[in-house]
Design a protein around this motif. Structure first.
Motif, PDB file in Angstrom:
ATOM      1  N   PRO A   1       0.942  -1.121  -0.166  1.00 56.18           N
ATOM      2  CA  PRO A   1      -0.051  -0.026  -0.106  1.00 56.18           C
ATOM      3  C   PRO A   1       0.615   1.391  -0.084  1.00 56.18           C
ATOM      4  N   ILE A   2       0.166   2.442  -0.477  1.00 55.79           N
ATOM      5  CA  ILE A   2       1.000   3.562  -0.568  1.00 55.79           C
ATOM      6  C   ILE A   2       1.049   4.241   0.840  1.00 55.79           C
ATOM      7  N   LEU A   3       2.239   4.621   1.306  1.00 55.62           N
ATOM      8  CA  LEU A   3       2.178   5.428   2.549  1.00 55.62           C
ATOM      9  C   LEU A   3       2.767   6.823   2.104  1.00 55.62           C
ATOM     10  N   ARG A   4       1.776   7.793   2.872  1.00 52.06           N
ATOM     11  CA  ARG A   4       2.110   9.272   2.755  1.00 52.06           C
ATOM     12  C   ARG A   4       3.324   9.514   3.594  1.00 52.06           C
ATOM     13  N   PRO A   5       4.004  10.637   3.236  1.00 56.30           N
ATOM     14  CA  PRO A   5       5.055  11.324   3.796  1.00 56.30           C
ATOM     15  C   PRO A   5       4.667  11.643   5.498  1.00 56.30           C
ATOM     16  N   ARG A   6       5.522  10.904   6.597  1.00 54.15           N
ATOM     17  CA  ARG A   6       5.354  11.137   7.576  1.00 54.15           C
ATOM     18  C   ARG A   6       4.009  10.286   8.279  1.00 54.15           C
TER      19      ARG A   6
ATOM     20  N   ASP B   1       9.919   2.854  -3.985  1.00 55.48           N
ATOM     21  CA  ASP B   1       8.596   2.751  -4.658  1.00 55.48           C
ATOM     22  C   ASP B   1       7.527   2.541  -3.726  1.00 55.48           C
ATOM     23  N   MET B   2       7.677   3.046  -2.704  1.00 56.69           N
ATOM     24  CA  MET B   2       6.143   3.004  -1.957  1.00 56.69           C
ATOM     25  C   MET B   2       5.294   4.029  -2.300  1.00 56.69           C
ATOM     26  N   ASP B   3       5.608   5.050  -2.993  1.00 54.60           N
ATOM     27  CA  ASP B   3       4.833   6.140  -3.277  1.00 54.60           C
ATOM     28  C   ASP B   3       4.215   6.337  -4.756  1.00 54.60           C
ATOM     29  N   LYS B   4       4.815   5.052  -5.530  1.00 56.36           N
ATOM     30  CA  LYS B   4       4.612   5.089  -6.992  1.00 56.36           C
ATOM     31  C   LYS B   4       3.191   4.535  -7.264  1.00 56.36           C
ATOM     32  N   LYS B   5       2.425   4.960  -8.227  1.00 53.01           N
ATOM     33  CA  LYS B   5       1.166   4.508  -8.342  1.00 53.01           C
ATOM     34  C   LYS B   5       1.324   3.159  -9.232  1.00 53.01           C
TER      35      LYS B   5
END
Length: 334
Positions: free
Chosen positions: A3-8, A330-334
């Motif tokens: 899953p995508i994690l937002r900064p902080r 790669d955690m923030d890549k769609k």
């Protein structure tokens, strides 16, 4: 896919391993760098926003990478050092100001946007440590003769020098910038005022003697303050990471899963997790700070002496087989 994690955005301990088990490390290959072994990459540093990561190497290569673009063509090489680069660190208040120190005693300050060296300090001996004060106005450099220099990013000469009476290794600041923690070959951690570098605490039963934390059976090599400032972490050649309570300066717990000397320590941005780097063994163990439980092991090809979590998210940069790798990019890549 993870899953995508937002900064902080933090991860709970029970979700940490499932999250990272779906991710693979990214290699940042520098074809011009020497492949002289696992100790070639000496230092890794993130800028304050976590948008750049700098590496310094024994082969004199100083490079700044975009973590989201691993090909070397998107990086910046900063040329000028004539000796192995021992430490790199970004100014904590200026996202594009980088400082580097080489073993010939030369410290260089860089503007990574223009690739220009904006200041240089020479004659610091066999220098190997470097740490910025939190306000970004001054920094400390230490050499193997146990002399500690206070530098300014705008002065070509040291502001002060302080000869130490014991073998001194790595140094870390408290977040106020009023104190520094100095690790020694005796396995102790001294607490000194800044910038005059005088002992802050004395023994209650002998006011003439300096108080120092004693938690390692051999040389203390690394030190790092937790972002939340509840714990100070120290690593020793005894393969132990000790977590010190910053109110009473008592060792609350020790992490004993590592193999070999603890050359570097890094906290996640939220202070929840800690990892240590060593030039022996394989794999990187992540420990939950509050419980002391090992919650995940990153598989590596070899020993990883240098580790550095990004300052805003769960991106772990580390040296493996002499090259930079980052897990989590790669955690923030769609």
């Amino acid at each position: 896919m993870a899953p995508i994690l937002r900064p902080r955005q933090s991860l709970a301990a029970e979700k940490f391993s499932p999250y990272f088990s779906n991710l693979r490390p990214q290699l940042y290959n520098d074809p011009s760098a020497s492949r002289s072994g696992s100790n070639n990459l000496r230092s890794i540093a993130w800028n304050p926003l976590g948008t750049l990561v700098a590496t310094g190497s024994a082969d004199k290569t100083l490079r700044v990478w975009n973590p989201e673009k691993p090909h070397v063509k998107f990086s910046t090489e900063l040329k000028g050092h004539a000796a192995p680069i021992e430490k790199v660190a970004f100014n904590p208040t200026k996202d594009a100001e980088l400082c580097s120190v080489s073993s010939d005693g030369v410290v260089k300050f860089w503007d990574v946007r223009t690739k220009n060296c904006i200041n240089e300090v020479k004659g610091l001996g066999d220098a190997f440590t470097l740490v910025w004060a939190p306000d970004g106005q001054t920094l400390i450099v230490g050499n193997k003769s146990d002399n500690i220099f206070v530098l300014s990013h705008s002065s070509p000469t040291p502001l002060a020098s302080h000869q130490q009476s014991v073998q001194t290794n790595q140094i870390a600041f408290c977040w106020s910038g009023e104190r520094v923690f100095v690790t020694t070959a005796e396995g102790r951690i001294r607490v000194l005022s800044y910038p005059d570098l005088e002992p802050v605490m004395r023994l209650s039963y002998d006011p003439e003697r300096e108080f120092a934390m004693s938690g390692h059976t051999s040389s203390c090599l690394s030190v790092e303050m937790q972002p939340t400032a509840r714990y100070l972490a120290t690593g020793g050649s005894d393969s132990i990471i000790a977590l010190w309570d910053t109110q009473e300066w008592i060792c609350q717990r020790t992490i004993t899963s590592m193999i070999g000397p603890v050359r570097s320590i890094s906290w996640t941005f939220d202070g929840s997790y800690i990892v240590g780097g060593s030039d022996e063994g394989t794999g990187l163990d992540v420990t939950h700070a509050e419980t002391g439980e090992k919650i995940h092991t990153f598989k590596t090809a070899g020993a990883c002496p240098v580790v550095a979590w990004a300052p805003t998210r769960y991106w772990l940069a580390y040296s493996d087989a002499g090259s930079l790798r980052i897990i989590g990019v790669d955690m923030d890549k769609k």
